[in-house]
Design a protein around this motif. Structure first.
Motif, PDB file in Angstrom:
ATOM      1  N   VAL A 154       0.853  -1.129  -0.029  1.00  0.00           N
ATOM      2  CA  VAL A 154       0.321   0.041   0.037  1.00  0.00           C
ATOM      3  C   VAL A 154       0.901   1.437  -0.104  1.00  0.00           C
ATOM      4  O   VAL A 154       1.831   1.574   0.918  1.00  0.00           O
ATOM      5  CB  VAL A 154      -1.019   0.102   1.219  1.00  0.00           C
ATOM      6  N   ASP A 167       2.371   3.320   2.639  1.00  0.00           N
ATOM      7  CA  ASP A 167       1.222   3.851   3.452  1.00  0.00           C
ATOM      8  C   ASP A 167       0.882   2.983   4.771  1.00  0.00           C
ATOM      9  O   ASP A 167       0.713   1.807   4.532  1.00  0.00           O
ATOM     10  CB  ASP A 167       0.104   3.916   2.895  1.00  0.00           C
ATOM     11  N   ASN A 169      -1.038   2.660   7.116  1.00  0.00           N
ATOM     12  CA  ASN A 169      -2.654   2.520   7.485  1.00  0.00           C
ATOM     13  C   ASN A 169      -3.018   1.202   7.545  1.00  0.00           C
ATOM     14  O   ASN A 169      -3.143   0.632   6.558  1.00  0.00           O
ATOM     15  CB  ASN A 169      -3.300   3.197   6.542  1.00  0.00           C
ATOM     16  N   GLN A 171      -5.830  -0.188   8.079  1.00  0.00           N
ATOM     17  CA  GLN A 171      -7.041  -0.280   7.704  1.00  0.00           C
ATOM     18  C   GLN A 171      -7.106  -0.509   6.164  1.00  0.00           C
ATOM     19  O   GLN A 171      -7.883  -0.947   5.445  1.00  0.00           O
ATOM     20  CB  GLN A 171      -8.161   0.920   7.968  1.00  0.00           C
ATOM     21  N   LYS A 172      -5.735  -0.167   5.547  1.00  0.00           N
ATOM     22  CA  LYS A 172      -5.340  -0.270   4.219  1.00  0.00           C
ATOM     23  C   LYS A 172      -4.591  -1.796   3.835  1.00  0.00           C
ATOM     24  O   LYS A 172      -4.710  -2.192   2.957  1.00  0.00           O
ATOM     25  CB  LYS A 172      -4.734   0.680   3.642  1.00  0.00           C
ATOM     26  N   CYS A 193       2.859  -1.789   9.754  1.00  0.00           N
ATOM     27  CA  CYS A 193       1.931  -0.889  10.038  1.00  0.00           C
ATOM     28  C   CYS A 193       2.410   0.224  11.137  1.00  0.00           C
ATOM     29  O   CYS A 193       3.697   0.108  11.622  1.00  0.00           O
ATOM     30  CB  CYS A 193       0.699  -1.370  10.501  1.00  0.00           C
TER      31      CYS A 193
END
Length: 285
Positions: A154, A167, A169, A171-172, A193
């Motif tokens: 991501v 990234d 995140n 949640q991604k 993360c």
């Protein structure tokens, strides 16, 4: 055909693996060549530290496989080439497989093959290309018993950070890890993360498949060792690091420090001591 025999070549009795990625020259990016200008020397140096695996393109794989003896690291082959790593994204993005990738990897006695699953903002065609690549590889991997490692990545928008930036995140990351698992990954190579204490959720999303966090860009010694220790404590089955090994002034000592955390559950202070002792030996020999 079962992938278990080759999985067992990658992972130790403890179910963990340290894979050193030295496939960066595949991507036509100047900054990626630091530390691997001389590939034969780079590979030989890492082999001496005895990680579980070394990740290479097929064009460089023979430099590992021609080394005599039974104890050298297993080969992980990278068959997909992409152009997403520069400070500015080109007008046309691609992620393409070499022809007969699985057959070539098997002929080279690879223990695994690794392929990207990119998620870059406003680039759905690239994501679709990665899924096509995976769907082409999976049946052939099953036929030959070659484990498929999928690398869900991501990325941040280029105009926000500039260059190949992760990234973090969760949640991604979690949905992309789950997608990689659903597509048939035998092993997941995923980014950390932002909150390392939540990485067990990423491991959970892989539904029992081993998760090997990616190292990403070069970090300080203490930072990368602390990150590695935290990820192993969160349930990661090892690591896949490249630049944090090959761009270090002493790749052999750095490899041994990581191996101590991955396979011996050593803490950061012990790993730092291993690194310092290795650097001292290199300076005074």
């Amino acid at each position: 055909m079962s992938v278990i025999p080759r999985i067992n070549r990658l992972f130790g009795d403890d179910g963990r693996c340290f894979n050193v990625a030295i496939d960066h020259g595949f991507f036509n990016e100047w900054s990626f060549l630091s530390g691997i200008e001389n590939m034969k020397k780079a590979i030989t140096t890492v082999v001496e530290a005895n990680p579980d695996a070394i990740q290479l393109s097929l064009g460089q794989a023979m430099l590992l496989q021609e080394i005599p003896g039974k104890q050298k690291p297993s080969l992980v082959v990278r068959p997909d080439v992409a152009n997403v790593y520069g400070s500015e994204l080109p007008s046309y993005l691609f992620s393409k497989l070499i022809d007969q990738a699985v057959e070539q990897a098997v002929k080279m006695d690879a223990a695994c093959i690794v392929v990207n699953l990119f998620l870059i903002p406003e680039q759905p065609e690239l994501h679709a290309s990665c899924i096509d690549n995976i769907n082409r590889l999976k049946p052939a991997c099953e036929q030959y018993g070659l484990p498929l490692m999928i690398e869900p990545l991501v990325m941040l928008p280029n105009d926000e950070k500039g260059g190949y930036m992760v990234d973090g995140n969760i949640q991604k990351i979690i949905p992309l890890v789950r997608q990689a698992t659903e597509l048939g990954a035998d092993i997941i190579k995923a980014d950390p993360c932002d909150d390392l204490e939540m990485y067990h959720k990423v491991v959970e999303a892989a539904s029992g498949k081993p998760v090997l966090p990616r190292g990403g860009g070069k970090a300080s010694e203490k930072e990368i060792l602390e990150r590695t220790y935290a990820l192993i404590q969160q349930g990661a089955s090892g690591i896949v690091y490249g630049r944090n090994v090959i761009q270090h002034e002493n790749p052999k000592a750095m490899t041994r420090a990581f191996m101590a955390i991955v396979h011996k559950n050593e803490d950061v202070n012990t790993a730092m001591r291993i690194l310092e002792e290795g650097s001292y030996e290199q300076t005074h020999r």
